[in-house]
Design an enzyme around this catalytic site. Structure first.
Site: not given
Ligand code: 0RA
Length: 626
Positions: A419, A492, A494, A496
């Site tokens: 990403e 990541d 998180d 997203d």
């Protein structure tokens, strides 16, 4: 014919089973472990098919033993004249010993199914059988397949049935952890397939219980599959027919989604590899819609609608029951009986044509959906052709963004899908370039659940990925062209990141499913924290791990990683990419009903259920197992 112990055919003993368990149950991992339960349940299902059983109870006990109870006729208890043993003992200690059933009872057999409860007995630390029959309650205990007590009467009863409690042998099974959800899905499936049968699943480890009973049978199954989708008709179409001793049942309903979702069963066995019943169903659907569309001037004389377009957005269940089913294919889950194709084709064609003629409004809605699928596919074909022609003139066909590895043997290669460009840059510097390739993904990845193939193929990120992986997609998918053994999604930790991961998994699941099924897709697990104390440094991958480390070392400096970009190339290599120290999670599709549901809920059209799902499963969504 009255049953008697003489009718039981005896073949061989159980030593063979303990020596080579995988020959009988497929494997000794989680799959094989669960197979033990299904094997016992299948025997109860045979009683259901014989019309003598209405209730099945399955209990997972605290110590991972399992009880399966049914209210069938009970395993016979009379003594076999030649073997001088009770029928119960013969059934439980001799391979392939089973009653000679009336052929009309469609006994489950073939493949891994129907290997017999003796296999379960052989692979159990202990097994206790209780039979209620002819007014008495009988009991016997076995250890590793051998009887350790005689069959004795322990009470009186006016009921009939069989209770089998077994404890899988830890010498055979490295893990004896039964999954409630996996079992619930299979038992629910059996309840759908056997209208009116009640199956209860209790988990004493967690004090949970589920009960399945469906008056609608496979119609309920299709409603269940479609419960989060928007449908083109109010009710699924139900088809029933019988020919040459073969019973055919189909339930089908079109939805606004773009995926085809057909489940096939033969004698209650989930035929994951399809077979002749599926071919017959597909032929009939294509034929019925082409005939109807032509007669009602939706298409011209020289036009033809392709089969796959006739199935876009279709959810269907086909269940056939036949004598002496033949199971073929890699996992013995492909129905081979060739006459079934024609039988299914003629029954479904007739009933579907009748339905279309009687329900012109439903018919028009479905045909319009089919025709728009056909137009989209034509557009996709043109897009693909254009892409092929373009690449034919280019020197290098691999995308420029890809930092490929030098190794040319795909079985040794890994592709990291990373990403963002900055993490991609670190990964390129930190990797072992001999076998690790890096493809940074930037920007939004298309939600493939909400788009058709033509649009998907216009998406840059997806195009790049397809070229890098090498296999092609959908009907053109060819696993022999796979360029990397492991495809590792690195995002990541998180919201997203997990969204991007879900989008990628959805894409693989819909268009490169064999990659998921064959275990080529992984999720990287970057650490959440770096802990520093003096010269020592530690990485924690979960909050619990952080706590443990802090307990051990006391005060320390903690850094929380917000993204992969915060790690320098060496750290990224050390924590997330070095095969010796990294953690990667294999993405599995344990069960397709649940998986399809998960994707539909997470990515599909209806908004409300999605909210619900993320709310209820907030924790799991972070590490999505498809
Ligand atoms: C052999 C013959 C018959 C039934 C069974 C076995 C049987 C096995 C299991 C295993 C779990 N539940 C079961 N229920 C029945 C036929 C019995 C008859 O004809 O009376």
């Amino acid at each position: 014919m009255e049953y008697s112990a003489e009718n039981i055919q005896v073949l061989e003993g159980l030593e063979a089973v303990r020596k080579r368990p995988s020959m009988y149950i497929g494997s000794t991992d989680s799959y094989g472990l669960h197979h033990l339960v299904y094997e016992v349940v299948d025997n109860s299902i045979d009683e259901v098919l014989a019309g003598t059983c209405k209730n099945i109870k399955v209990i997972i006990h605290k110590d991972s033993s399992v009880t399966v109870e049914d209210d069938g006729r009970g395993i016979p208890v009379d003594i076999h004249p030649e073997y001088k043993k009770s029928a119960v003992e013969i059934v439980l200690t001799m391979l392939h010993a089973g009653g000679k059933f009336d052929k009309k009872s469609y006994k489950v057999s073939g493949g891994l199914h129907g290997v017999g409860v003796s296999v379960v007995n052989a692979l159990s630390e202990y097994l206790e059988v209780t039979v209620k029959r002819d007014g008495s309650i009988y009991y016997q205990r076995y250890e590793k397949g051998d009887p350790v007590s005689d069959l004795k009467i322990i009470g009186e009863t006016d009921q009939s049935g069989t209770i089998i409690k077994f404890s899988p042998d830890k010498e055979i099974f490295p893990e004896i952890d039964f999954h409630f959800d996996t079992m619930a899905t299979r038992l629910r499936e059996l309840a759908f397939l056997n209208k009116g049968l009640k199956i209860e699943l209790t988990d004493e480890r967690k004090n949970t219980k589920k009960s399945f009973k469906y008056a609608g049978g496979i119609v309920s199954f299709v409603k269940h599959l479609n419960r989060n989708k928007e449908c083109l008709s109010k009710e699924p179409l139900y088809i029933y027919g019988e020919k040459d001793n073969t019973i055919v049942e189909v339930a089908m309903q079109y939805t606004l989604s773009y995926t085809e979702n057909i489940f096939t069963f033969a004698n209650n066995i989930n035929t994951k590899e399809g077979g002749t019943h599926l071919s017959g169903l597909k032929t009939a659907i294509t034929r019925a819609f082409n005939t109807y569309a032509l007669q009602n001037k939706f298409i011209k004389d020289n036009e033809k609608i392709a089969g796959e377009d006739c199935r876009e957005g279709l959810s269907a269940v086909i269940s056939v029951k036949l004598n002496e089913p033949q199971f073929e294919g890699q996992t013995k889950t492909k129905l081979g009986n060739s006459d079934v194709k024609g039988i299914v084709d003629s029954i479904v064609f007739e009933k579907l044509t009748y339905f279309l003629e009687e329900n012109p409004d439903d018919a028009r809605r479905i045909i319009e959906k089919i025709l728009s699928a056909a137009r989209a596919r034509e557009a996709a074909r043109k897009a693909r052709e254009l892409a092929r022609r373009k690449t034919a003139f280019e020197v290098t066909t691999l995308p420029g963004k890809l930092a490929d590895c030098s190794e040319t043997d795909p079985s040794k290669c890994e592709l990291y899908l990373v990403e963002g460009d900055s993490a991609g840059g670190s990964a390129k510097q930190g990797r072992d370039r001999t076998f690790q390739a890096i493809l940074p993904l930037r920007g939004k990845i298309l939600n493939v659940e909400k788009a058709r193939l033509d649009k998907i193929l216009k998406n840059e990120e997806i195009k790049t990925m397809i070229t890098a992986i090498g296999t092609g997609i959908a009907e053109e998918f060819d696993i022999s062209k796979l360029r990397y053994d492991k495809i590792i999604i690195m995002t990541d930790a998180d919201v997203d990141g997990s969204h991007i991961r879900t989008l990628l998994l959805t894409f693989f699941f819909r268009y490169m499913k064999p990659l998921v099924e064959n275990g080529h897709i992984y999720a990287a697990m970057p650490p959440l924290y770096k802990i520093k104390k003096g010269k020592e440094k530690y990485y924690a991958y979960t909050d619990q791990e952080l706590e443990k480390i802090l307990e051990k070392i006391g005060n320390a400096e903690i850094q929380r990683y917000k993204g992969l970009g915060e790690m320098n190339p060496e750290q990224l290599w050390e924590t997330t990419m070095d095969p010796k120290t990294r953690i990667v999670k294999k993405i599995i599709s344990e069960d397709l009903v649940e998986a399809d549901e998960t994707f539909t809920i997470l990515m599909g059209a209806k908004v409300e259920p999605r909210k619900m799902f993320i709310y209820e499963h907030a924790a799991e969504v972070e590490n999505l197992d498809v």
